[in-house]
Design a protein around this motif. Structure first.
Motif, PDB file in Angstrom:
ATOM      1  N   ASN A 190       0.842  -1.191   0.000  1.00 43.86           N
ATOM      2  CA  ASN A 190       0.000   0.000   0.000  1.00 43.86           C
ATOM      3  C   ASN A 190       0.882   1.249   0.000  1.00 43.86           C
ATOM      4  OD1 ASN A 190      -1.935   1.952   0.293  1.00 43.86           O
ATOM      5  ND2 ASN A 190      -2.941   0.998   2.039  1.00 43.86           N
ATOM      6  N   GLU A 191       1.191   1.742  -1.193  1.00 47.88           N
ATOM      7  CA  GLU A 191       2.060   2.910  -1.346  1.00 47.88           C
ATOM      8  C   GLU A 191       1.430   4.175  -0.766  1.00 47.88           C
ATOM      9  OE1 GLU A 191       5.146   2.545  -2.247  1.00 47.88           O
ATOM     10  OE2 GLU A 191       4.831   0.426  -2.713  1.00 47.88           O
ATOM     11  N   ALA A 192       0.107   4.211  -0.638  1.00 50.83           N
ATOM     12  CA  ALA A 192      -0.564   5.392  -0.082  1.00 50.83           C
ATOM     13  C   ALA A 192      -0.091   5.674   1.341  1.00 50.83           C
ATOM     14  CB  ALA A 192      -2.081   5.201  -0.115  1.00 50.83           C
ATOM     15  N   LEU A 193       0.327   4.634   2.071  1.00 47.68           N
ATOM     16  CA  LEU A 193       0.783   4.832   3.443  1.00 47.68           C
ATOM     17  C   LEU A 193       2.109   5.585   3.495  1.00 47.68           C
ATOM     18  CD1 LEU A 193      -0.100   1.442   5.159  1.00 47.68           C
ATOM     19  CD2 LEU A 193      -1.458   3.536   5.010  1.00 47.68           C
ATOM     20  N   SER A 194       2.948   5.437   2.467  1.00 46.13           N
ATOM     21  CA  SER A 194       4.203   6.182   2.421  1.00 46.13           C
ATOM     22  C   SER A 194       3.924   7.677   2.282  1.00 46.13           C
ATOM     23  CB  SER A 194       5.065   5.712   1.246  1.00 46.13           C
ATOM     24  OG  SER A 194       5.391   4.357   1.404  1.00 46.13           O
ATOM     25  N   GLU A 195       2.919   7.998   1.495  1.00 50.83           N
ATOM     26  CA  GLU A 195       2.563   9.391   1.259  1.00 50.83           C
ATOM     27  C   GLU A 195       1.752   9.989   2.402  1.00 50.83           C
ATOM     28  OE1 GLU A 195       0.575   9.383  -2.537  1.00 50.83           O
ATOM     29  OE2 GLU A 195       2.210   8.227  -3.425  1.00 50.83           O
ATOM     30  N   ASP A 196       0.934   9.184   3.056  1.00 48.02           N
ATOM     31  CA  ASP A 196       0.062   9.662   4.129  1.00 48.02           C
ATOM     32  C   ASP A 196       0.007   8.631   5.264  1.00 48.02           C
ATOM     33  OD1 ASP A 196      -1.784  10.960   5.690  1.00 48.02           O
ATOM     34  OD2 ASP A 196      -3.425  10.863   4.247  1.00 48.02           O
ATOM     35  N   PRO A 197       1.079   8.556   6.078  1.00 49.91           N
ATOM     36  CA  PRO A 197       1.117   7.556   7.154  1.00 49.91           C
ATOM     37  C   PRO A 197      -0.013   7.699   8.166  1.00 49.91           C
ATOM     38  CG  PRO A 197       3.196   8.785   7.032  1.00 49.91           C
ATOM     39  CD  PRO A 197       2.284   9.371   6.022  1.00 49.91           C
ATOM     40  N   ALA A 198      -0.588   8.879   8.292  1.00 54.61           N
ATOM     41  CA  ALA A 198      -1.672   9.099   9.255  1.00 54.61           C
ATOM     42  C   ALA A 198      -2.912   8.278   8.928  1.00 54.61           C
ATOM     43  CB  ALA A 198      -2.022  10.581   9.334  1.00 54.61           C
ATOM     44  N   LEU A 199      -3.001   7.734   7.705  1.00 59.78           N
ATOM     45  CA  LEU A 199      -4.110   6.841   7.373  1.00 59.78           C
ATOM     46  C   LEU A 199      -4.179   5.668   8.342  1.00 59.78           C
ATOM     47  CD1 LEU A 199      -3.875   6.667   3.470  1.00 59.78           C
ATOM     48  CD2 LEU A 199      -5.735   7.679   4.823  1.00 59.78           C
ATOM     49  N   VAL A 200      -3.034   5.251   8.863  1.00 60.24           N
ATOM     50  CA  VAL A 200      -3.010   4.134   9.818  1.00 60.24           C
ATOM     51  C   VAL A 200      -3.850   4.486  11.037  1.00 60.24           C
ATOM     52  CG1 VAL A 200      -1.537   2.735  11.320  1.00 60.24           C
ATOM     53  CG2 VAL A 200      -0.800   3.274   8.992  1.00 60.24           C
ATOM     54  N   ASN A 201      -3.797   5.742  11.475  1.00 56.15           N
ATOM     55  CA  ASN A 201      -4.590   6.159  12.634  1.00 56.15           C
ATOM     56  C   ASN A 201      -6.066   6.293  12.306  1.00 56.15           C
ATOM     57  OD1 ASN A 201      -1.774   8.039  13.268  1.00 56.15           O
ATOM     58  ND2 ASN A 201      -2.486   6.549  14.752  1.00 56.15           N
ATOM     59  N   SER A 202      -6.388   6.812  11.134  1.00 60.85           N
ATOM     60  CA  SER A 202      -7.791   7.074  10.818  1.00 60.85           C
ATOM     61  C   SER A 202      -8.513   5.878  10.214  1.00 60.85           C
ATOM     62  CB  SER A 202      -7.903   8.277   9.874  1.00 60.85           C
ATOM     63  OG  SER A 202      -7.252   8.019   8.651  1.00 60.85           O
ATOM     64  N   GLU A 203      -7.759   4.958   9.589  1.00 61.12           N
ATOM     65  CA  GLU A 203      -8.393   3.835   8.890  1.00 61.12           C
ATOM     66  C   GLU A 203      -7.692   2.507   9.181  1.00 61.12           C
ATOM     67  OE1 GLU A 203      -8.678   4.665   4.695  1.00 61.12           O
ATOM     68  OE2 GLU A 203      -9.278   6.736   5.045  1.00 61.12           O
ATOM     69  N   ALA A 204      -7.300   2.300  10.429  1.00 58.71           N
ATOM     70  CA  ALA A 204      -6.485   1.135  10.786  1.00 58.71           C
ATOM     71  C   ALA A 204      -7.055  -0.186  10.278  1.00 58.71           C
ATOM     72  CB  ALA A 204      -6.275   1.055  12.300  1.00 58.71           C
ATOM     73  N   GLU A 205      -8.351  -0.387  10.454  1.00 58.00           N
ATOM     74  CA  GLU A 205      -8.914  -1.678  10.078  1.00 58.00           C
ATOM     75  C   GLU A 205      -9.791  -1.601   8.832  1.00 58.00           C
ATOM     76  OE1 GLU A 205     -10.082  -4.404  13.157  1.00 58.00           O
ATOM     77  OE2 GLU A 205      -8.924  -3.314  14.639  1.00 58.00           O
ATOM     78  N   SER A 206      -9.634  -0.525   8.075  1.00 60.40           N
ATOM     79  CA  SER A 206     -10.389  -0.423   6.823  1.00 60.40           C
ATOM     80  C   SER A 206      -9.439  -0.184   5.654  1.00 60.40           C
ATOM     81  CB  SER A 206     -11.465   0.665   6.928  1.00 60.40           C
ATOM     82  OG  SER A 206     -10.896   1.909   7.287  1.00 60.40           O
TER      83      SER A 206
END
Length: 125
Positions: free
Chosen positions: A78-94
């Motif tokens: 998931n390359e989007a996580l490199s650009e926006d690591p905060a997605l892990v906090n907002s969408e951890a299980e989605s």
């Protein structure tokens, strides 16, 4: 139909309709980490053994390894996580999955914890 299982190292593992496995970290894990500032995902094509470090997530509090739940080959990251690591906090299980695996032995998925077992485990850890 998809089915989700969990590991003792707080990864969620979703079996997709094509037999591949999508891996991310649980909401419990992201809450413990705090604000995520960096994610390193594995290279596509990488062969992983079960419980091998596959990815890294760093937060303002600490760096943590993300482990392969089963043995297999990385088929997507998931390359989007490199650009926006905060997605892990907002969408951890989605939406914030880390990588997808083609499992070497699909039956290893069955040995992972189901949602009820993980909820009991997470409550104690």
């Amino acid at each position: 139909m998809t089915e989700t299982r969990y590991t003792e190292s707080h990864e969620w593992v979703r079996r997709e309709s094509d037999g591949s496995l999508t891996v991310g970290i649980t909401d419990h894990a992201q809450q413990a980490l705090g604000d995520v500032v960096f994610v390193e995902t594995p290279d596509v094509g990488r062969e992983l053994t079960a419980k091998e470090t596959a990815a890294v997530v760093e937060s303002v509090k600490a760096a943590s390894d993300i482990y392969a739940p089963v043995a297999g080959t990385v088929i997507a990251a998931n390359e989007a996580l490199s650009e926006d690591p905060a997605l892990v906090n907002s969408e951890a299980e989605s939406g914030a999955w880390f990588f997808k695996l083609k499992p070497a032995d699909p039956s290893e998925f069955e040995a992972l914890m189901d949602a009820d077992a993980y909820a009991a485990f997470a409550a104690e850890h």
